[in-house]
Write a protein that holds these residues in place. Sequence first.
Motif, PDB file in Angstrom:
ATOM      1  N   UNK A 756       0.824  -1.236   0.010  1.00 37.43           N
ATOM      2  CA  UNK A 756       0.010   0.110   0.076  1.00 37.43           C
ATOM      3  C   UNK A 756       0.914   1.365   0.060  1.00 37.43           C
ATOM      4  N   UNK A 757       0.802   1.973  -1.040  1.00 37.42           N
ATOM      5  CA  UNK A 757       1.551   3.258  -1.254  1.00 37.42           C
ATOM      6  C   UNK A 757       1.474   4.114   0.057  1.00 37.42           C
ATOM      7  N   UNK A 758       0.459   4.185   0.573  1.00 37.93           N
ATOM      8  CA  UNK A 758       0.059   5.256   1.611  1.00 37.93           C
ATOM      9  C   UNK A 758       0.860   4.739   2.855  1.00 37.93           C
ATOM     10  N   UNK A 759       0.800   3.239   3.117  1.00 38.97           N
ATOM     11  CA  UNK A 759       1.375   2.877   4.120  1.00 38.97           C
ATOM     12  C   UNK A 759       3.012   2.861   3.936  1.00 38.97           C
ATOM     13  N   UNK A 760       3.286   2.482   2.776  1.00 41.31           N
ATOM     14  CA  UNK A 760       4.826   2.651   2.636  1.00 41.31           C
ATOM     15  C   UNK A 760       5.415   4.018   2.699  1.00 41.31           C
ATOM     16  N   UNK A 761       4.611   4.957   2.501  1.00 43.42           N
ATOM     17  CA  UNK A 761       5.378   6.359   2.433  1.00 43.42           C
ATOM     18  C   UNK A 761       5.457   6.987   3.860  1.00 43.42           C
ATOM     19  N   UNK A 762       5.513   6.281   4.853  1.00 42.65           N
ATOM     20  CA  UNK A 762       5.784   6.691   6.057  1.00 42.65           C
ATOM     21  C   UNK A 762       6.910   7.620   6.354  1.00 42.65           C
ATOM     22  N   UNK A 763       7.075   8.550   6.977  1.00 38.72           N
ATOM     23  CA  UNK A 763       8.227   9.337   7.130  1.00 38.72           C
ATOM     24  C   UNK A 763       9.563   8.639   7.406  1.00 38.72           C
ATOM     25  N   UNK A 764      10.646   8.893   6.495  1.00 38.82           N
ATOM     26  CA  UNK A 764      11.935   8.312   6.762  1.00 38.82           C
ATOM     27  C   UNK A 764      12.918   9.355   7.004  1.00 38.82           C
ATOM     28  N   UNK A 765      13.909   8.781   7.655  1.00 36.93           N
ATOM     29  CA  UNK A 765      15.103   9.826   8.008  1.00 36.93           C
ATOM     30  C   UNK A 765      16.301   9.597   7.035  1.00 36.93           C
ATOM     31  N   UNK A 766      17.290  10.327   6.766  1.00 39.32           N
ATOM     32  CA  UNK A 766      18.527  10.046   6.179  1.00 39.32           C
ATOM     33  C   UNK A 766      19.460   9.679   7.275  1.00 39.32           C
ATOM     34  N   UNK A 767      19.855   8.440   6.937  1.00 43.55           N
ATOM     35  CA  UNK A 767      21.013   7.991   7.613  1.00 43.55           C
ATOM     36  C   UNK A 767      22.505   8.358   6.849  1.00 43.55           C
ATOM     37  N   UNK A 768      23.133   9.315   7.621  1.00 41.85           N
ATOM     38  CA  UNK A 768      24.472   9.616   7.091  1.00 41.85           C
ATOM     39  C   UNK A 768      25.493   8.504   7.210  1.00 41.85           C
ATOM     40  N   UNK A 769      26.229   8.171   6.253  1.00 40.11           N
ATOM     41  CA  UNK A 769      27.204   7.020   6.221  1.00 40.11           C
ATOM     42  C   UNK A 769      28.611   7.774   6.011  1.00 40.11           C
ATOM     43  N   UNK A 770      29.615   7.722   6.778  1.00 39.18           N
ATOM     44  CA  UNK A 770      30.893   8.229   6.504  1.00 39.18           C
ATOM     45  C   UNK A 770      31.981   7.005   6.547  1.00 39.18           C
ATOM     46  N   UNK A 771      32.726   7.320   6.083  1.00 37.01           N
ATOM     47  CA  UNK A 771      34.228   6.727   6.030  1.00 37.01           C
ATOM     48  C   UNK A 771      35.191   7.260   6.313  1.00 37.01           C
ATOM     49  N   UNK A 772      35.693   7.151   7.661  1.00 42.59           N
ATOM     50  CA  UNK A 772      36.718   8.121   8.252  1.00 42.59           C
ATOM     51  C   UNK A 772      36.349   9.447   8.371  1.00 42.59           C
ATOM     52  N   UNK A 773      35.098   9.759   8.828  1.00 38.64           N
ATOM     53  CA  UNK A 773      34.533  10.989   8.966  1.00 38.64           C
ATOM     54  C   UNK A 773      34.081  11.833   7.666  1.00 38.64           C
ATOM     55  N   UNK A 774      34.117  11.439   6.394  1.00 46.31           N
ATOM     56  CA  UNK A 774      33.925  11.839   5.321  1.00 46.31           C
ATOM     57  C   UNK A 774      32.578  11.182   4.799  1.00 46.31           C
ATOM     58  N   UNK A 775      31.425  12.064   4.431  1.00 48.23           N
ATOM     59  CA  UNK A 775      30.127  11.295   4.077  1.00 48.23           C
ATOM     60  C   UNK A 775      30.372  10.767   2.493  1.00 48.23           C
ATOM     61  N   UNK A 776      29.919   9.717   2.853  1.00 48.56           N
ATOM     62  CA  UNK A 776      29.994   8.761   1.487  1.00 48.56           C
ATOM     63  C   UNK A 776      28.568   8.207   1.009  1.00 48.56           C
ATOM     64  N   UNK A 777      27.650   8.430   1.613  1.00 48.50           N
ATOM     65  CA  UNK A 777      26.239   7.997   1.317  1.00 48.50           C
ATOM     66  C   UNK A 777      25.352   8.499   2.236  1.00 48.50           C
ATOM     67  N   UNK A 778      24.010   8.560   1.757  1.00 49.24           N
ATOM     68  CA  UNK A 778      22.998   9.002   2.441  1.00 49.24           C
ATOM     69  C   UNK A 778      21.732   7.967   2.195  1.00 49.24           C
ATOM     70  N   UNK A 779      21.305   7.280   3.041  1.00 48.11           N
ATOM     71  CA  UNK A 779      20.129   6.245   3.177  1.00 48.11           C
ATOM     72  C   UNK A 779      18.947   6.319   3.867  1.00 48.11           C
ATOM     73  N   UNK A 780      17.744   6.600   3.230  1.00 51.23           N
ATOM     74  CA  UNK A 780      16.702   6.582   3.580  1.00 51.23           C
ATOM     75  C   UNK A 780      16.325   5.300   4.727  1.00 51.23           C
ATOM     76  N   UNK A 781      16.240   5.765   5.943  1.00 47.26           N
ATOM     77  CA  UNK A 781      15.799   4.510   6.780  1.00 47.26           C
ATOM     78  C   UNK A 781      14.656   4.846   7.618  1.00 47.26           C
ATOM     79  N   UNK A 782      14.168   3.758   8.443  1.00 47.93           N
ATOM     80  CA  UNK A 782      13.126   4.025   9.448  1.00 47.93           C
ATOM     81  C   UNK A 782      13.705   4.700  10.432  1.00 47.93           C
ATOM     82  N   UNK A 783      12.739   5.486  11.222  1.00 46.44           N
ATOM     83  CA  UNK A 783      13.407   6.335  12.415  1.00 46.44           C
ATOM     84  C   UNK A 783      13.714   5.439  13.620  1.00 46.44           C
ATOM     85  N   UNK A 784      13.287   4.217  13.508  1.00 47.25           N
ATOM     86  CA  UNK A 784      13.505   3.410  14.635  1.00 47.25           C
ATOM     87  C   UNK A 784      14.461   2.174  14.252  1.00 47.25           C
ATOM     88  N   UNK A 785      15.181   2.304  13.241  1.00 48.52           N
ATOM     89  CA  UNK A 785      16.127   1.301  12.819  1.00 48.52           C
ATOM     90  C   UNK A 785      16.969   0.863  13.928  1.00 48.52           C
TER      91      UNK A 785
END
Length: 825
Positions: A756-785
Amino acid sequence: MDASPASESRSEMERMVPYDPDQIEPKWQERWEAEGRYRAGGPEDPRPKFYALDMFSYPSGDLHMGHAEAFAIGDVLARYRWMQGYNVLHPIGWDSFGLPAENAAIKRGIHPREWTYANIEQQAASFRQYGMSFDWTRRLHTSDPEYYRWTQWLFLKLFEMGLAYRKNAPTNWCPTDATVLANEQVINGLCERCDTPVVRKDLTQWFFKITDYAERLLDDMAPLEGAWPERVLTMQRNWIGRSEGSEVTFEIAETGEAMTVFTTRPDTLWGVTFFVLAPEHPQVLALASIGGVQDEVQTILDRLQATPLTNREQAESREGVRLGVHAVNPVNGEKVPVFVAPYVLMEYGTGAVMGVPGHDQRDFEFARAQGLEVRVVIEPEGSEGVDPATMTEAFPHQGVMVRSGPFDGVESPASIQAVIEWLEAEGKGRRAISYRLRDWLISRQRYWGAPIPIIHCPEHGEVAVPEEDLPVKLPHNVDFSPQGASPLATVEEFVQASCPMCGADARRETDTMDTFVDSSWYFLRYLSPDDGTRAFDPVEVERWMPVDQYTGGVEHAILHLLYSRFVTKALYDAGMLSFTEPFLRLQNQGQVIMQGAAMSKSRGNLVEFAEERAKYGADVVRVTMLFASPPEDDVDWATVSAEGTRSWLGRVWRAVHQAAETSGELSEDLRRFTHRTISRVTEDFDRFKYNTAIARLMELTTEIRHALDAGGPAREAAEKLVLMLAPLAPFLAEELWREALGNEESVHVQSWPEFDEGLAAQQRVNLIVQVDGKVRDRIEVSPDIAEDDAVALATASENVQRHLEGREIVRVIARPPKLVNFVTR
């Protein structure tokens, strides 16, 4: 991947039967075969078709870890499309002719057929143990007479169309394998099969005229943009090597002979200070005789016999012999000395080159080595002039024409077209296109291949074997050791034949075909593998072709893929196909390595697939491979965790068994999380991002575990988890679906879960992924991951993996859902 949460009570774990691949996998392998589970539907099947094709295996031994990755990728896709409601054709076969089998048989003192078919049976057993969803009713082997009969038919069809011909030509010769090699089979001057230095040998060989299709092979790449990897399209374009320019005719002053050259820069004609012929040029020895330099020229020719053609173009040597004759430049009447030099190849262009040292680097180096004039006829716009005496390299760029008669002051690139038009008007040249692509050399002087179906008649020359006399079978009792000529030439009862045209005594062709001919059309034979009356059933071809998704290694980007495209176009021209491209979409996989290097026994880093499967089970090996990286990247087995995969699948096993005992509606949070997971896993599957799909399923497993620990129902979420797991871990998913969840029909005939697109569209947050302190990706994840799930998703990121490559992770800082930072050294 995390271990079992502490919240899984000890009593529940003790009373539950543990996850045991050794018990599960053989049971379902037998059941699927008994049920005929993966056979493609017939013409009456109303579902849309989906032809999922894997590049078929070469039977050099049992499956290896590269097979484990490549075939897992293709199998996931086939199973996924089944669940999406497609009628899937997923066939299996073996590319079973060729040098490796022949050499292995010679080494072991057995017949190539014995060695080949024993390996095929071993691989077939391993494929079954690996849970492959093949339609085994369509199995084929290219070394079966029932198959190579039609490979020979294909040769005759091309012969009839004027696309198969025989000529004497310099070839690449492997002394160890005692056979010729196509240019594409010579890597850095070495035989791709045995790493022996390749030499040159003049032989009469059979060719397919693929050059007739050069322009179409280029033009037809346009629809493949976005559907094929860009690097594959680039490699093919570069190999075909289309160049626009003009042909210009020089004249040999001493004989009046015309000599044509091709040039992409006719605006540099006024800068010609010498003329060069390839050593193989047919006029070299005659001109050397006029100049009295036969001995010097013959020395070069003799030495070139030990140099592969593919190395000549990159040769650093700028040696050459002045032939004592002169070429007349048609634009100014100037006479320039003629040389013969190894850096010019007969295979490219016309075998003659106009030397313009001021504007071509190879010509510049040759001129300096030979003490020849360097003349500048193109200068940078606005410059005060270039002094040839002080130049350290050629000036190949565009600019303003100087010292060029009527074209002084004309600027590039308009000057190129202006000069071409002038040459055509003056009758001194014409507009032309040249290609790097050479015709496909298919002759092989070895035994284990399809015999070329030609009979040589003293009166009628090359005569096709009548179609009703196919196949021309390989004799069994042959001394097939490398001999410098085809072993078939020593079998008199094979060689002796009658001319089909006049009945006179004749001799059969003794060369066999390159195995790339076998694989250039196999995707058509899969459609009607048991048809004894024709190569392929046109009705079935119309139903299934083109291939919807082709999966295999990038090492075939030029050879196999280019040849298959050529054969498809030729059969289209023959009125036998309605399409010109065989593969709509292409997915490449990377290489499986160990400790940073390709696996090999000599390096001591070989990992046997059979051992890993026996140790962990097929599902664990599959999921480990798929989770390690995106398909196109290399996988280093030393850096992946099969134990981690086994731990997660064990968690899935326990969670689903426990969830099966619950009932009632899911909590709102778990319901939404489940729909979000279905949405994102579906998107990942569509993009071949199986590694991130697995990471999302790990998240869902954790959420199911949380719900169970809280005493809530989770059966519906567990069912969705098993459905999404089914293409990835088919044995485990089947066991959970039928036995734990109590369903009668196979999980592999269920529909892919909807969301269900409505259920699937719940608010997500950006998980910042760093390698040695440098940002290498941003991934949408659940707030309670969960922390472990956040780390798994971050690890699966393609960009993060690139920056972790070759580095050791010494610490992971995880602050879900905001941050994951990998500290390395």
